[in-house]
Design an enzyme around this catalytic site. Structure first.
Site, PDB file in Angstrom:
ATOM      1  N   HIS A 157      38.231  63.861 -65.575  1.00 41.47           N
ATOM      2  CA  HIS A 157      38.034  62.401 -65.683  1.00 41.47           C
ATOM      3  C   HIS A 157      38.575  61.672 -64.448  1.00 41.47           C
ATOM      4  CE1 HIS A 157      37.392  63.382 -69.964  1.00 41.47           C
ATOM      5  NE2 HIS A 157      38.467  64.141 -69.823  1.00 41.47           N
ATOM      6  N   SER A 278      31.943  52.132 -37.000  1.00 42.87           N
ATOM      7  CA  SER A 278      31.296  50.913 -37.488  1.00 42.87           C
ATOM      8  C   SER A 278      30.958  50.043 -36.290  1.00 42.87           C
ATOM      9  CB  SER A 278      32.266  50.171 -38.408  1.00 42.87           C
ATOM     10  OG  SER A 278      31.934  48.801 -38.475  1.00 42.87           O
ATOM     11  N   LYS A 284      37.150  51.882 -37.896  1.00 41.42           N
ATOM     12  CA  LYS A 284      36.491  52.741 -38.868  1.00 41.42           C
ATOM     13  C   LYS A 284      36.076  54.104 -38.343  1.00 41.42           C
ATOM     14  CE  LYS A 284      34.734  51.246 -42.462  1.00 41.42           C
ATOM     15  NZ  LYS A 284      35.049  51.458 -43.858  1.00 41.42           N
ATOM     16  N   GLU A 291      28.107  61.191 -47.050  1.00 44.20           N
ATOM     17  CA  GLU A 291      27.354  60.152 -47.772  1.00 44.20           C
ATOM     18  C   GLU A 291      25.856  60.418 -47.711  1.00 44.20           C
ATOM     19  OE1 GLU A 291      29.871  56.092 -47.432  1.00 44.20           O
ATOM     20  OE2 GLU A 291      29.333  57.008 -45.543  1.00 44.20           O
ATOM     21  N   GLN A 323      -3.096  68.840 -53.742  1.00 44.28           N
ATOM     22  CA  GLN A 323      -2.829  68.627 -52.321  1.00 44.28           C
ATOM     23  C   GLN A 323      -1.510  67.877 -52.122  1.00 44.28           C
ATOM     24  OE1 GLN A 323      -6.073  67.860 -49.505  1.00 44.28           O
ATOM     25  NE2 GLN A 323      -5.215  65.802 -49.269  1.00 44.28           N
TER      26      GLN A 323
HETATM   27  N1  ARG Z   1      -6.296  70.515 -48.686  1.00 43.02           N
HETATM   28  C1  ARG Z   1      -6.465  71.072 -49.991  1.00 43.02           C
HETATM   29  C2  ARG Z   1      -5.115  71.187 -50.675  1.00 43.02           C
HETATM   30  O1  ARG Z   1      -4.158  71.005 -49.996  1.00 43.02           O
HETATM   31  C3  ARG Z   1      -7.075  72.418 -49.902  1.00 43.02           C
HETATM   32  C4  ARG Z   1      -7.892  72.825 -51.063  1.00 43.02           C
HETATM   33  C5  ARG Z   1      -9.107  72.020 -51.124  1.00 43.02           C
HETATM   34  N2  ARG Z   1      -9.978  72.454 -52.137  1.00 43.02           N
HETATM   35  C6  ARG Z   1     -10.953  71.724 -52.596  1.00 43.02           C
HETATM   36  N3  ARG Z   1     -11.645  72.207 -53.540  1.00 43.02           N
HETATM   37  N4  ARG Z   1     -11.191  70.541 -52.100  1.00 43.02           N
HETATM   38  O2  ARG Z   1      -4.982  71.425 -51.850  1.00 43.02           O
END
Ligand code: ARG
Length: 460
Positions: A157, A278, A284, A291, A323
């Protein structure tokens, strides 16, 4: 506008806004080496299996090599209209070797390709972070050894609880980091399964040899189910979990450094080389590294939340949403690696103020449990001993004394069974030395931990 590699069925060009919105080359370009590694293994397999001519496979592999060399020499420019790293590489390959380049994508899809590339990338990131963690653990051991006998207050604590050795406190960090290293190793095991060969989702009609590709790319196994192969991002969740847990640990250590570095504690001095000043207050010297490690843990926890949320509503198999995994993974990998490096530097250059720690360790009745334990050894039940010592502490607060300042008579008024040598029990040295059971703060136990830790690191 350049014709898309997938442009056959389209009558119109992609809108520029959509092109900018859907592109990933601006960030997945960092996968180029892994993409080329995967494509070379794939081409070699196509040649070996007679799916393309052997000399075509060789031309492809040589072409890919030359692209990688030029990329490393800073000579490659990517094209946003080619969308992602996979199609940029294929396009560059066509510019270099012509027709054979058009055969590279036989028996694969970008869906199994991208999963393979990112796994290759993460495998390397895992190896890097494991090495960095072992270095940090080594630094922890060195500081624990150098400061093994320094006594400081142990807190619960954030209140003085019981005295501990600094070596013990630091070795707690070692074991936390060791579990982090294990988590990464564990994640690597499950990640190391080859997705390539799954095609878009249903598998391929060509007589491919997936084991050949797995061997070439050092994957332990080939995936069992093509739909799982392209939909699976468990490895991303696991990797980010390991990163987030690691960052949470570093953030806790950093918080201790920040507290210990304050004028109120004064337990640690940070080296000039790892602190900043600082712009207004000339006096400082701020613990900014600590941090920022604490602050950056928030990003990595956020990366983990993003990747889980990204997947939670996705039907099988591949969806373009996936993606979005890459920037989160790259951010976490970069942040975790930088944080471990910076923290290691801060720890290795830190000097601990043994006097201040020792003085604080003796304050706030930190040996009260030792007195209660002594009464138990005289036959008092622990609950009664707790009650008696509690009243004694209340008395100390009233008269403004520490336990060590009390006379035997004063103690006996509250705890008649207190042994005559009770003064010796109430020192912080005695308190620490008495905790000899496995995992306790006694010096012999700290030394045992350090020996064991060294053995573990020698195998890392
Ligand atoms: N740039 C795409 C990704 O990062 C690659 C796969 C794309 N596939 C598709 N069917 N458009 O996931």
């Amino acid at each position: 506008m350049a014709k898309k590699l997938w442009g056959g069925r389209f009558q119109k060009d992609t809108d520029k806004t959509v092109e900018d919105f859907t592109e990933s080359i601006s960030f997945d370009c960092r996968l180029i080496a892994h993409d080329i590694m995967g494509s070379s293994a794939h081409a070699a397999m196509l040649g070996k299996c007679g799916i393309i001519e052997l000399d075509e496979a060789q031309k492809i592999i040589r072409g890919l090599d030359s692209i990688l060399k030029d990329y490393q020499a800073g000579k490659i420019e990517f094209d946003t209209s080619a969308e992602d790293v996979h199609m940029n590489v294929e396009k560059l390959l066509f510019e270099r070797i012509g027709e054979p380049a058009k055969k590279l994508h036989t028996a694969r899809s970008r869906n199994d390709q991208v999963a393979t590339d990112v796994k290759l990338y993460l495998r390397e990131s895992i190896d890097t972070i494991k090495t960095l963690l072992a270095q940090l653990q080594e630094t922890v051991i060195e500081q624990a050894e150098a400061n093994a006998k320094v006594i400081l207050p142990g807190y619960t604590h954030l209140q003085h609880a019981q005295p501990v050795l600094l070596g013990h406190h630091l070795m707690a960090w070692f074991w936390m980091l060791d579990r982090d290293r294990e988590r990464f190793a564990d994640c690597r095991k499950r990640l190391n399964v080859l997705p390539l060969g799954a095609g878009a989702l249903a598998g391929t009609t060509f007589p491919i040899d997936r084991q050949f590709v797995a061997d070439a790319l050092e994957f332990e196994a080939v995936s069992e189910n093509s739909m799982d192969s392209v939909a699976d991002r468990d490895w991303a969740s696991e990797y980010l979990s390991a990163c987030a847990i690691l960052m949470t640990h570093l953030s806790r250590f950093s918080e201790e450094f920040i507290l210990w570095n304050s004028s109120e504690f004064g337990f640690v001095d940070l080296d000039d080389s790892v602190t900043t000043g600082s712009s207004i207050m000339p006096q400082k010297k701020n613990p900014d590294v600590a941090e920022l490690v604490r602050g950056k843990s928030a990003r990595v926890i956020g990366d983990l939340m993003s990747i889980l949320t990204l997947q939670k509503g996705l039907p099988l198999a591949y969806n373009r949403d996936l993606q979005e995994d890459k920037e989160r993974l790259f951010d976490a990998a970069d942040t975790a690696q930088m944080s471990v490096r910076a923290f290691t530097l801060m720890l290795s250059t830190a000097t601990f103020n043994a006097e201040k720690m020792y003085k604080a360790a003796g304050e706030a009745f930190s040996t009260a449990t030792d007195l209660a334990d002594a009464l138990v050894r005289q036959g008092v039940s622990f609950r009664t001993a707790h009650e008696q010592v509690g009243s004694l502490v209340g008395y100390c607060v009233e008269v403004g004394k520490e336990l060590a300042d009390l006379t035997l008579d004063e103690i006996k008024q509250f705890s008649p069974k207190a042994p005559d040598d009770v003064a010796a029990i109430l020192t912080v040295e005695a308190s620490v030395a008495a905790r000899k059971a496995t995992g306790g703060t006694a010096l012999s136990e700290v030394k045992r931990q350090i020996r064991k830790a060294r053995k573990i690191l020698a195998k890392a």
